[in-house]
Design a protein around this motif. Structure first.
Motif, mmCIF file in Angstrom:
data_model
loop_
_atom_site.group_PDB
_atom_site.id
_atom_site.type_symbol
_atom_site.label_atom_id
_atom_site.label_comp_id
_atom_site.label_asym_id
_atom_site.label_seq_id
_atom_site.Cartn_x
_atom_site.Cartn_y
_atom_site.Cartn_z
ATOM 1 N N ALA A 133 0.836 -1.197 0.000
ATOM 2 C CA ALA A 133 0.000 0.000 0.000
ATOM 3 C C ALA A 133 0.875 1.252 0.000
ATOM 4 N N ASP A 134 0.433 2.252 -0.716
ATOM 5 C CA ASP A 134 1.104 3.555 -0.750
ATOM 6 C C ASP A 134 0.065 4.558 -0.245
ATOM 7 N N ALA A 135 -0.042 4.643 1.087
ATOM 8 C CA ALA A 135 -1.122 5.425 1.700
ATOM 9 C C ALA A 135 -1.107 6.885 1.260
ATOM 10 N N ALA A 136 0.085 7.467 1.141
ATOM 11 C CA ALA A 136 0.174 8.881 0.764
ATOM 12 C C ALA A 136 -0.385 9.088 -0.645
ATOM 13 N N LEU A 137 0.070 8.279 -1.600
ATOM 14 C CA LEU A 137 -0.400 8.419 -2.973
ATOM 15 C C LEU A 137 -1.887 8.082 -3.086
ATOM 16 N N GLU A 138 -2.293 6.999 -2.448
ATOM 17 C CA GLU A 138 -3.687 6.570 -2.574
ATOM 18 C C GLU A 138 -4.645 7.584 -1.938
ATOM 19 N N GLY A 139 -4.227 8.193 -0.835
ATOM 20 C CA GLY A 139 -5.026 9.255 -0.235
ATOM 21 C C GLY A 139 -5.113 10.464 -1.152
ATOM 22 N N ASP A 140 -3.983 10.757 -1.816
ATOM 23 C CA ASP A 140 -3.934 11.889 -2.745
ATOM 24 C C ASP A 140 -4.781 11.615 -3.994
ATOM 25 N N LEU A 141 -4.746 10.369 -4.490
ATOM 26 C CA LEU A 141 -5.595 9.996 -5.628
ATOM 27 C C LEU A 141 -7.069 10.195 -5.278
ATOM 28 N N SER A 142 -7.417 9.858 -4.037
ATOM 29 C CA SER A 142 -8.794 10.011 -3.576
ATOM 30 C C SER A 142 -9.243 11.464 -3.639
ATOM 31 N N LYS A 143 -8.299 12.383 -3.373
ATOM 32 C CA LYS A 143 -8.641 13.818 -3.325
ATOM 33 C C LYS A 143 -8.453 14.515 -4.671
ATOM 34 N N ARG A 144 -7.345 14.165 -5.385
ATOM 35 C CA ARG A 144 -6.963 14.961 -6.561
ATOM 36 C C ARG A 144 -6.993 14.192 -7.873
ATOM 37 N N GLY A 145 -7.346 12.910 -7.841
ATOM 38 C CA GLY A 145 -7.344 12.123 -9.072
ATOM 39 C C GLY A 145 -5.955 12.001 -9.665
ATOM 40 N N VAL A 146 -5.881 12.007 -10.999
ATOM 41 C CA VAL A 146 -4.614 11.725 -11.687
ATOM 42 C C VAL A 146 -3.494 12.705 -11.373
#
Length: 200
Positions: A133-146
């Motif tokens: 898991a890459d929590a930082a990236l996945e959280g950011d994807l949730s907020k900002r998409g690509v």
């Protein structure tokens, strides 16, 4: 060129395969390395869609990843993705509030994903970092998409932004340049009647 051209009877001209994959470097600003992949109908230069496109894209990504693991990221229409994956036994992980991660779908599952979600934008990450898991990236994807991929892609072999309806993929990568992308793809797309080109 992946498929040799066939001479049109009596014309002396080469007849190109019906599909083309254009691979070229993209300028996304200083410090960002990117390659564009455009899947087209050769004759009319329109984006290739539907079953043919899904089959080709599903061969492209395992070839680009090589022996490395990869995941598919969805950050919109999460409920539809869930409903699609569960009956087909496509593994998924709830990564963040609005991010689902599909770890290592096989080529047939990828084909189904590209066909079903052709109208959506989603991502694919490959490399050792995709195994956990890459929590930082996945959280950011949730907020900002690509947009979340740009500051994170150098931790991966590539991060891809897939826009199948437009026949377009943007590969963010420090290690894949157009000639290397073509080298990896050529054997995988050999079964398809497709021309690989570097337009610039």
């Amino acid at each position: 060129m992946s498929s040799p051209g066939i001479g049109a009877p009596g014309s002396g001209a080469l007849e190109l395969p019906p599909f083309s994959l254009d691979v070229h470097a993209l300028d996304l600003g200083s410090g960002v390395k990117a390659v564009g992949l455009e899947l087209l109908e050769t004759e009319n230069r329109e984006p290739l869609r539907g079953k043919d496109a899904a089959e080709i894209w599903s061969a492209v990504f395992p070839a680009l990843a090589g022996n490395e693991s990869y995941v598919v990221d969805f950050f919109s229409h999460i409920e539809r993705v869930r409903e699609f994956c569960k009956p087909r036994e496509i593994a998924l992980r709830e990564a963040a509030e609005r991010c689902l991660v599909l770890p290592q779908p096989d080529q047939e599952q990828l084909r189904q994903i590209f066909e079903r979600f052709e109208g959506e934008t989603f991502g694919i990450r490959a490399g050792a970092a995709s195994q956990s898991a890459d929590a930082a990236l996945e959280g950011d994807l949730s907020k900002r998409g690509v947009d979340a991929y740009q500051p994170a892609y150098n931790r991966y072999t590539f991060c891809a932004i897939c826009e199948p309806e437009d026949g377009w993929v943007t590969l963010l990568s420090d290690s894949l340049w157009p000639s290397e992308v073509i080298r990896r793809l050529r054997p995988a797309i050999q079964p398809f009647d497709i021309h690989i080109a570097r337009p610039n």
